[in-house]
Design an enzyme around this catalytic site. Sequence first.
Site, PDB file in Angstrom:
ATOM      1  N   GLU A 225      20.459   4.699  13.926  1.00 47.17           N
ATOM      2  CA  GLU A 225      20.471   4.598  15.313  1.00 47.17           C
ATOM      3  C   GLU A 225      21.063   3.558  15.890  1.00 47.17           C
ATOM      4  O   GLU A 225      21.802   3.654  16.887  1.00 47.17           O
ATOM      5  CB  GLU A 225      19.184   5.149  16.097  1.00 47.17           C
ATOM      6  CG  GLU A 225      18.563   6.689  15.721  1.00 47.17           C
ATOM      7  CD  GLU A 225      17.308   6.601  16.510  1.00 47.17           C
ATOM      8  OE1 GLU A 225      17.417   6.286  17.745  1.00 47.17           O
ATOM      9  OE2 GLU A 225      16.395   6.837  16.028  1.00 47.17           O
TER      10      GLU A 225
ATOM     11  N   ARG B 106       7.003   0.303   3.661  1.00 46.21           N
ATOM     12  CA  ARG B 106       5.670   1.034   3.702  1.00 46.21           C
ATOM     13  C   ARG B 106       5.481   2.075   2.688  1.00 46.21           C
ATOM     14  O   ARG B 106       4.757   2.707   2.449  1.00 46.21           O
ATOM     15  CB  ARG B 106       5.903   1.587   5.278  1.00 46.21           C
ATOM     16  CG  ARG B 106       5.457   0.472   6.060  1.00 46.21           C
ATOM     17  CD  ARG B 106       5.450   1.023   7.667  1.00 46.21           C
ATOM     18  NE  ARG B 106       6.673   1.685   7.959  1.00 46.21           N
ATOM     19  CZ  ARG B 106       7.591   1.019   8.358  1.00 46.21           C
ATOM     20  NH1 ARG B 106       7.762  -0.339   8.664  1.00 46.21           N
ATOM     21  NH2 ARG B 106       8.710   1.683   8.848  1.00 46.21           N
TER      22      ARG B 106
END
Length: 176
Positions: free
Chosen positions: A98, A61
């Site tokens: 994460e 992106r």
Amino acid sequence: MTLELLDKAIRRVPDFPKPGILFYDITGILVNPDALKFVTDQMYEIYKDSKIDAIGAVESRGFIFASPLAERLGIPLVLIRKKGKLPGDTYECSYALEYGSATVEIHKADVQKGQKFLVVDDLIATGGTLAASKNLIEQGGGEVTDFFGVIGLPELNYQKVLSPCKITTLINYSGK
């Protein structure tokens, strides 16, 4: 277009990519030409007088937002991609996520010693991807002076990870 209208263009998707994560989806900006023009114009106003020599765009992106800016500024666009996506000699850097780890790469030939870089992504959360991108550019002798994200999640402390570089976001949300 205003920041309020930009905020309305950003979709919130709860529990994606895993439970407990609120995903900020920029595709709402992309399907709204006024919102995309607003982001591009804001970026240009921020960086038109800067001393950057190149833009590093984070897959995928970041490519979308960095491309028109690089063209308008007349400077190179350097792709920062996931491992295995670039042919030829690359620098690479692994980092923790994460929910696992990742490795990013950049073409060695695309970074020149002494070049000053802006690194662009759609969203800045923990700063891990951008810190790895900075590492890649430094491996080639370049210098990252600025980071840009359309969206920032400052509660996740990316400032601590990315300091002392300048960090600019258009809109900030709670990371919770």
